[in-house]
Design a protein around this motif. Structure first.
Motif, PDB file in Angstrom:
ATOM      1  N   GLY A  99      -5.476  22.609  28.087  1.00  0.00           N
ATOM      2  CA  GLY A  99      -4.452  22.474  27.062  1.00  0.00           C
ATOM      3  C   GLY A  99      -3.393  23.539  27.122  1.00  0.00           C
TER       4      GLY A  99
ATOM      5  N   GLU B  48      -3.292  25.873  21.422  1.00  0.00           N
ATOM      6  CA  GLU B  48      -3.850  24.533  21.595  1.00  0.00           C
ATOM      7  C   GLU B  48      -4.965  24.325  20.593  1.00  0.00           C
ATOM      8  OE1 GLU B  48      -6.639  23.954  24.625  1.00  0.00           O
ATOM      9  OE2 GLU B  48      -6.688  21.783  24.412  1.00  0.00           O
ATOM     10  N   SER B  93       0.308  16.234  23.529  1.00  0.00           N
ATOM     11  CA  SER B  93      -1.071  15.814  23.317  1.00  0.00           C
ATOM     12  C   SER B  93      -1.681  15.345  24.630  1.00  0.00           C
ATOM     13  CB  SER B  93      -1.156  14.712  22.261  1.00  0.00           C
ATOM     14  OG  SER B  93      -0.712  13.455  22.758  1.00  0.00           O
ATOM     15  N   SER B  94      -2.997  15.412  24.699  1.00  0.00           N
ATOM     16  CA  SER B  94      -3.696  14.940  25.889  1.00  0.00           C
ATOM     17  C   SER B  94      -5.091  14.498  25.514  1.00  0.00           C
ATOM     18  CB  SER B  94      -3.755  16.029  26.965  1.00  0.00           C
ATOM     19  OG  SER B  94      -4.559  17.097  26.538  1.00  0.00           O
ATOM     20  N   GLN B 104      -0.605  16.351  29.859  1.00  0.00           N
ATOM     21  CA  GLN B 104      -0.048  16.506  28.520  1.00  0.00           C
ATOM     22  C   GLN B 104       1.224  15.677  28.403  1.00  0.00           C
ATOM     23  OE1 GLN B 104       0.342  20.472  26.972  1.00  0.00           O
ATOM     24  NE2 GLN B 104      -1.556  21.133  27.930  1.00  0.00           N
TER      25      GLN B 104
END
Lengths: 113, 115
Positions: A99, B48, B93-94, B104
């Motif tokens: 992320g 995140e 977002s992922s 992402q």
């Protein structure tokens, strides 16, 4: 500490020719690399990615090459079209920190008709 | 599928105020990341969130904070705004699961101007 570097701020290419955008990285822990295209005041649009277990990934006109020993990746666009004119960012992430993307400074590509 | 949405798209605040930005991820995506884009610093990772927990954090002061709700929607807050906080704030977002890496997808961003 710039872990991902795009040394060319701009690139100009003739329509129909190949565009080659380059990216270098310093962190050997990076294992996933992505290219994004961005227009001003918009969010980046995902183009193509590559895992560190591969050295090439192709999607239509876009191909990304990864040279792990040189810590270098490149994006090839063939043939280039005027609509490809935008800023291109390469980004990298470390396994289990997916992320968190580390971005290069971007290269502005101009494709002239 | 609808893409990542961010609200508001534009915001003007004065120094010292605080601001809250909102992000709705793509349906099914559980990870939300925030980035700041400025002309001088480029795109920089803020933090995140995954399953309502902050999983990664960038090098920003504590004035920058965030949270994620049970429906994966996320908010970020900036308190005591400074002129240098003027930037495009991007949410992505992922589908990334606990120990994997995934692509992402970014929203259109919120343009914050601090006067």
């Amino acid at each position: 500490d710039q872990q991902v570097k795009q040394n060319s701020p701009s690139l100009s290419v003739q329509e129909g020719r190949i565009s080659i955008l380059n990216c270098d990285y310093t962190n050997s822990m990076f294992d996933y690399f992505l290219w994004y295209k961005k227009y001003p005041a918009e969010g980046p649009t995902f183009l193509i990615s590559i895992s560190s277990i591969k050295d090439k990934n192709e999607d239509g006109r876009f191909t990304v090459f990864l040279n792990k020993s040189a810590k270098h990746l490149s994006l090839h666009i063939v043939p280039s079209q005027p609509g490809d004119s935008a800023v291109y960012f390469c980004a990298a992430s470390v396994y289990n920190q997916g992320g968190k993307l580390i971005f290069g400074q971007g290269t502005e590509l101009s494709v002239k008709p | 599928k609808a893409g990542v949405t961010q609200t508001p798209r534009y915001l003007i605040k004065t120094r010292g105020q605080q601001v809250t930005l909102s992000c709705s991820p793509i349906s099914g995506h559980r990870s939300v990341s925030w980035y700041q884009q400025t002309p001088g610093q480029g795109l920089q990772f803020l933090f995140e969130y995954f399953s309502e927990t902050q999983r990664n954090k960038g090098n920003f002061p504590g004035r920058f904070s965030g949270r994620q709700f049970s429906n994966s929607r996320s908010e970020m807050n900036v308190s005591t705004l400074e002129l240098g906080d003027s930037a495009l704030y991007l949410c992505a977002s992922s589908l990334v699961e606990k120990h994997s890496t995934d692509t992402q997808y970014f929203g259109p961003g919120t343009r914050l101007t601090v006067l």
